[in-house]
Scaffold this active site. Structure first.
Site, PDB file in Angstrom:
ATOM      1  N   CYS A  54       0.892  -1.153   0.000  1.00 19.52           N
ATOM      2  CA  CYS A  54       0.000   0.000   0.000  1.00 19.52           C
ATOM      3  C   CYS A  54       0.926   1.196   0.000  1.00 19.52           C
ATOM      4  CB  CYS A  54      -0.923   0.060   1.217  1.00 19.52           C
ATOM      5  SG  CYS A  54      -1.799   1.635   1.261  1.00 19.52           S
ATOM      6  N   CYS A  69      -0.468   4.103   2.546  1.00 18.71           N
ATOM      7  CA  CYS A  69      -0.527   3.916   4.001  1.00 18.71           C
ATOM      8  C   CYS A  69      -0.284   2.452   4.321  1.00 18.71           C
ATOM      9  CB  CYS A  69      -1.837   4.434   4.567  1.00 18.71           C
ATOM     10  SG  CYS A  69      -3.307   3.961   3.644  1.00 18.71           S
ATOM     11  N   SER A  70      -1.288   1.694   4.706  1.00 12.25           N
ATOM     12  CA  SER A  70      -1.027   0.305   5.073  1.00 12.25           C
ATOM     13  C   SER A  70      -2.262  -0.564   4.840  1.00 12.25           C
ATOM     14  CB  SER A  70      -0.578   0.219   6.536  1.00 12.25           C
ATOM     15  OG  SER A  70      -1.556   0.823   7.364  1.00 12.25           O
ATOM     16  N   CYS A  71      -3.002  -0.304   3.768  1.00 14.04           N
ATOM     17  CA  CYS A  71      -4.190  -1.109   3.460  1.00 14.04           C
ATOM     18  C   CYS A  71      -3.774  -2.566   3.271  1.00 14.04           C
ATOM     19  CB  CYS A  71      -4.874  -0.578   2.202  1.00 14.04           C
ATOM     20  SG  CYS A  71      -5.462   1.113   2.421  1.00 14.04           S
TER      21      CYS A  71
END
Ligand code: FE
Length: 198
Positions: A103, A106-108
């Site tokens: 991602c 961000c951190s999906c």
């Protein structure tokens, strides 16, 4: 005298805590509910769910077809779904094609099948570099791919969360579905490693 801090110099944990406090004070969130969600995904949901999906796909060709065609629905067949897993798209690694997930914003991450993301997945260095030089980043993480293997990087987002169906390791033809589950690691399902025979 201290100078005003730019936002990105304040550690994420501190910012998160401040945000949680603010939202709680305004009655917008219930901190107990938040704790329950975090505990669930930290302890009850983890990569074992994803490993079960992969082992099923390795042993049931029709399930594999459904998984590649409609990831979210096929994953739900095994009882996994919900938060951060509403739109999962599954891509298959083969001897000649390799998929890896990031991602970049961000951190999906697909929580119902992989739990919470590891720290390296959230690291700005991984997020920016794997997009530009995937072969080098994978090699640094211990996965050397031949030059003729085509690498595709998939950028997860809040709309689509990617999940990698790793290649079934050679020499595992006689293993049962339950035995195969143990070969499937979190890293293989993000695409930074291969599943290997024990
Ligand atoms: Fe994200």
């Amino acid at each position: 005298m201290s100078t005003p801090e730019s936002g990105d110099r304040i550690p994420a944990a501190v910012r998160t805590e401040a945000l949680e406090q603010l939202l709680t004070e305004r009655g917008l969130i219930d901190p107990d509910a938040l704790d329950r969600i975090i505990t669930t995904y930290e302890t009850n949901v983890g990569p074992l769910n994803g490993a079960k999906v992969v082992a099923r796909a390795w042993t049931d060709p029709e399930y594999r077809q459904r998984l590649l065609a409609e990831g979210t629905a096929a994953i739900r067949e095994l009882g996994f779904g919900g938060r951060q897993g509403e739109h999962i798209v599954v891509v298959e690694n083969t001897a000649t094609t390799h998929n890896v997930v990031v991602c970049s914003l961000c951190s999906c991450y697909p929580w119902p099948v992989l739990g919470l993301p590891p720290s390296w997945y959230k690291d700005p260095a991984y997020r920016s570099r794997v997009v530009k030089e995937p072969r080098e980043v994978l090699a640094e993480m211990g996965l050397e791919l031949d030059d003729d293997v085509q690498i595709t990087v998939h950028d997860s987002s809040s709309e689509v969360r990617w999940f990698v169906l790793p290649e079934r390791p050679p020499g595992t033809e006689d293993l049962t579905e339950e035995q195969l589950v143990r070969l499937v690691t979190r890293d293989a399902m993000v695409g930074v490693a291969k599943a290997r025979a024990l």
